[in-house]
Every structure is written in C-alpha cells, then in structure tokens.
Enzyme design. Sequence first.
Site, PDB file in Angstrom:
ATOM      1  N   THR A  20       0.822  -1.220   0.000  1.00  0.00           N
ATOM      2  CA  THR A  20       0.000   0.000   0.000  1.00  0.00           C
ATOM      3  C   THR A  20       0.859   1.275   0.000  1.00  0.00           C
ATOM      4  O   THR A  20       1.886   1.339   0.672  1.00  0.00           O
ATOM      5  CB  THR A  20      -0.969   0.031   1.207  1.00  0.00           C
ATOM      6  OG1 THR A  20      -1.676   1.284   1.156  1.00  0.00           O
ATOM      7  CG2 THR A  20      -0.252  -0.054   2.543  1.00  0.00           C
ATOM      8  N   SER A  22      -0.721   4.195   0.695  1.00  0.00           N
ATOM      9  CA  SER A  22      -1.529   5.160   1.451  1.00  0.00           C
ATOM     10  C   SER A  22      -0.868   5.694   2.727  1.00  0.00           C
ATOM     11  O   SER A  22      -1.046   6.880   3.045  1.00  0.00           O
ATOM     12  CB  SER A  22      -2.897   4.559   1.780  1.00  0.00           C
ATOM     13  OG  SER A  22      -3.611   4.353   0.579  1.00  0.00           O
ATOM     14  N   LYS A  71     -13.297  -5.304   0.739  1.00  0.00           N
ATOM     15  CA  LYS A  71     -14.190  -4.171   0.457  1.00  0.00           C
ATOM     16  C   LYS A  71     -15.678  -4.536   0.463  1.00  0.00           C
ATOM     17  O   LYS A  71     -16.501  -3.720   0.860  1.00  0.00           O
ATOM     18  CB  LYS A  71     -13.842  -3.536  -0.899  1.00  0.00           C
ATOM     19  CG  LYS A  71     -12.568  -2.714  -0.874  1.00  0.00           C
ATOM     20  CD  LYS A  71     -12.353  -2.034  -2.229  1.00  0.00           C
ATOM     21  CE  LYS A  71     -11.024  -1.335  -2.294  1.00  0.00           C
ATOM     22  NZ  LYS A  71     -10.837  -0.590  -3.532  1.00  0.00           N
ATOM     23  N   ASP A 107     -13.646   5.513  -4.014  1.00  0.00           N
ATOM     24  CA  ASP A 107     -12.900   5.162  -5.243  1.00  0.00           C
ATOM     25  C   ASP A 107     -13.502   5.827  -6.486  1.00  0.00           C
ATOM     26  O   ASP A 107     -12.784   6.423  -7.291  1.00  0.00           O
ATOM     27  CB  ASP A 107     -12.903   3.640  -5.459  1.00  0.00           C
ATOM     28  CG  ASP A 107     -11.921   2.921  -4.553  1.00  0.00           C
ATOM     29  OD1 ASP A 107     -10.903   3.523  -4.170  1.00  0.00           O
ATOM     30  OD2 ASP A 107     -12.179   1.746  -4.237  1.00  0.00           O
ATOM     31  N   GLY A 131     -13.475  -4.129 -18.221  1.00  0.00           N
ATOM     32  CA  GLY A 131     -13.389  -4.753 -16.900  1.00  0.00           C
ATOM     33  C   GLY A 131     -14.722  -4.604 -16.193  1.00  0.00           C
ATOM     34  O   GLY A 131     -15.431  -3.616 -16.403  1.00  0.00           O
ATOM     35  N   GLY A 133     -15.067  -5.632 -12.647  1.00  0.00           N
ATOM     36  CA  GLY A 133     -14.819  -5.957 -11.243  1.00  0.00           C
ATOM     37  C   GLY A 133     -15.246  -4.828 -10.309  1.00  0.00           C
ATOM     38  O   GLY A 133     -16.041  -3.956 -10.687  1.00  0.00           O
ATOM     39  N   GLY A 134     -14.678  -4.847  -9.093  1.00  0.00           N
ATOM     40  CA  GLY A 134     -15.074  -3.884  -8.066  1.00  0.00           C
ATOM     41  C   GLY A 134     -14.792  -2.443  -8.469  1.00  0.00           C
ATOM     42  O   GLY A 134     -15.641  -1.550  -8.257  1.00  0.00           O
ATOM     43  N   GLY A 240      -3.745   6.193 -13.274  1.00  0.00           N
ATOM     44  CA  GLY A 240      -4.579   6.014 -12.084  1.00  0.00           C
ATOM     45  C   GLY A 240      -4.043   6.665 -10.813  1.00  0.00           C
ATOM     46  O   GLY A 240      -4.641   6.515  -9.748  1.00  0.00           O
TER      47      GLY A 240
END
Length: 275
Positions: A20, A22, A71, A107, A131, A133-134, A240
């Site tokens: 990560t 963050s 998540k 997000d 895509g 996905g999440g 991103g």
Amino acid sequence: MRISGRTKITGIFGYPVEHTLSPGMHNAAFEKIGLDYCYLPFLVRPDYLEDAVKSIRALNFSGVNITIPHKEKVMVFLDEVDEEAAFIGAVNTVVNSGGILKGYNTDGRGFMRSLSENGVEVKNKDVAIIGAGGAARAIGYYLSRDAGTLSVYGRTKERAETLVRDLDKVKGNVALMRDILEVQKFHIIVNATPLGLKENDPLPFDPEVLKPGQIVCDIIYKKTGLLHEASKKGCVAIDGLGMLLWQGVLSFELWTREKPPVEVMRNALKAAIKE
Ligand code: NAP
C-alpha cells in the site's frame, strides 16, 4: 512524526497490505498541516475481519481504509453504509463517529475528481469501461450518472452483464460492449482491469484502433503500455495516480473534516512509487 497520548489513529485493513502507498500519502498530509493523526497498515486475514472491525470501536480509531479482499465483506460488520457505497456494494472507507461505524466508497468519486483535474468533462460523452470488477463498478456508478452513455466490456460475459444490469438502474444509459474493438467509437475509454500492472502484460486491446483526441484512462497508477501507445496515437492519456490520490483526499476529509494539502499527498505518492 510525534506520537502522543492524544494522537488519533487511522489506517488500512488489507490482505496483503505491504504494497500500500496510502500510509506515506496520509502521514505526509497530517504532518504538513500539523494534525495529530497517524495512519498505519494492518494486515487483516479474512478470518479476522469481524474482529478487526470491532477493534476500530474498541481502540477508538478515527477510521480506516479497507482494501482487497475486504471491500465487499466488511459491509455486514458496519452500523451504517452510505447510500452510494450500498449501491456500489463495496466500502473503502470507514468512519468512527462516537462508536458508530459508517462505510463509504471514495474510489469512484476519486476517479471523477481525477478526470476533472485533467480538464475532462464527461457530460454528454460516450464512455467505455473495460473490466467488470469492483473498481469498474465504483467508477461505473458515477460515469453512468454523469456521462451520456456508458458501455462495459468484460472478459467474463456473465459478470459484465450483471454489472450492466445493475448500473443501468442509475439512469438507463448503460449497455454491454460485445467486441472490444468497438472502443474506437468512444470519447473516453477506461481500463479497469489489472492488465498493465506487470511489465509483460498484454494490452487490453489493439491500440491501432485509437484515434487522436480520444481520452484513454488507466486506473493502474503508473504509465502502462496502453497509455504509452495511446499517447503515440495522439490520445489524451490519464493514469490512475489521480484516482488513488483523490480517493485518499476524500477519505482524509471524512476522518478529519479538514482540507488536506493535496500536492503534498501527490508528491508523497510519487515518491513512494519510485521506491
Ligand atoms: P477485480 O474486482 O478483481 O476486477 C478485475 C476485472 O478485470 C475483472 O472484470 C476481470 O475479469 C478483469 N481482468 C482481470 N484480468 C484480466 C485479463 N487478463 N484480461 C481481461 N480482463 C481481466 O479488481 P478491481 O478491484 O476492480 O481492480 C482492478 C484494477 O484496478 C487493479 O489493477 C487495481 O490495482 C486497480 N485499482 C486502482 C485504484 C486506484 O485508486 N487507482 C483503485 C482500485 C483499483 P473477470 O470479470 O473475467 O474476472
């Protein structure tokens, strides 16, 4: 960073969590504006997710970020979930307000802020997401709300169809893209797959179909092969990093109710990526 008895604790729950970026971003921001907060990584094995969520209350954390693979599963352990996060079906930010734990998803809004800081206006535009996905779901929620039309291409057809069906409930402007080469028709193309994360990954589609002026976004935070090829074809290429930054900015605001120093956070992210 000086830790005192008054220091408020935030952090990230993930499994794995060691990659990560963050902590660097948030701790740099806390330090810059003199907020007595810190941000720590927590390796939370799936079996311990419920205990970890209880510890937010027990240890009086101000809040946490939630990352892969928690998540979706975290939602049942929270007291409340914000309406947008509930629609998306995933939470990446938890806020502890006096023992009440509320989940949010920053997000998708982070992605939209990244588009707007690059001068990209989505209103009346036709947008394609690759895509299902999440991340595609979180981004797709906001794109379907704000863009003219949204089309989704997925490797697994059933998963893409489910996402199209769910997102179409927002405004009725979402369709399935059956052939990936249709990307040439769209104003904005978003790669929401992990393709490009690894050096030798194939491109999500043949970049020869791209036309100058198209906007090509990758939610992977580095310049991927797709973005390099898109730039060569005269497209606007957006990586991103902005999404990662702005989802963090929005989480920071939810925990502290303060405006963070955005450029400090951006520079901390860039430095962490280089390491
Ligand atoms: P996910 O839920 O696992 O979904 C990944 C999607 O990509 C799925 O639809 C999957 O297809 C598709 N996919 C995976 N490998 C593929 C391949 N080889 N060819 C074609 N399609 C493929 O993951 P996610 O949470 O959405 O995350 C996706 C990416 O976004 C990750 O790389 C992550 O690092 C990045 N991300 C970035 C940010 C940011 O802040 N910048 C935030 C969140 C995520 P199937 O449906 O067939 O499985």
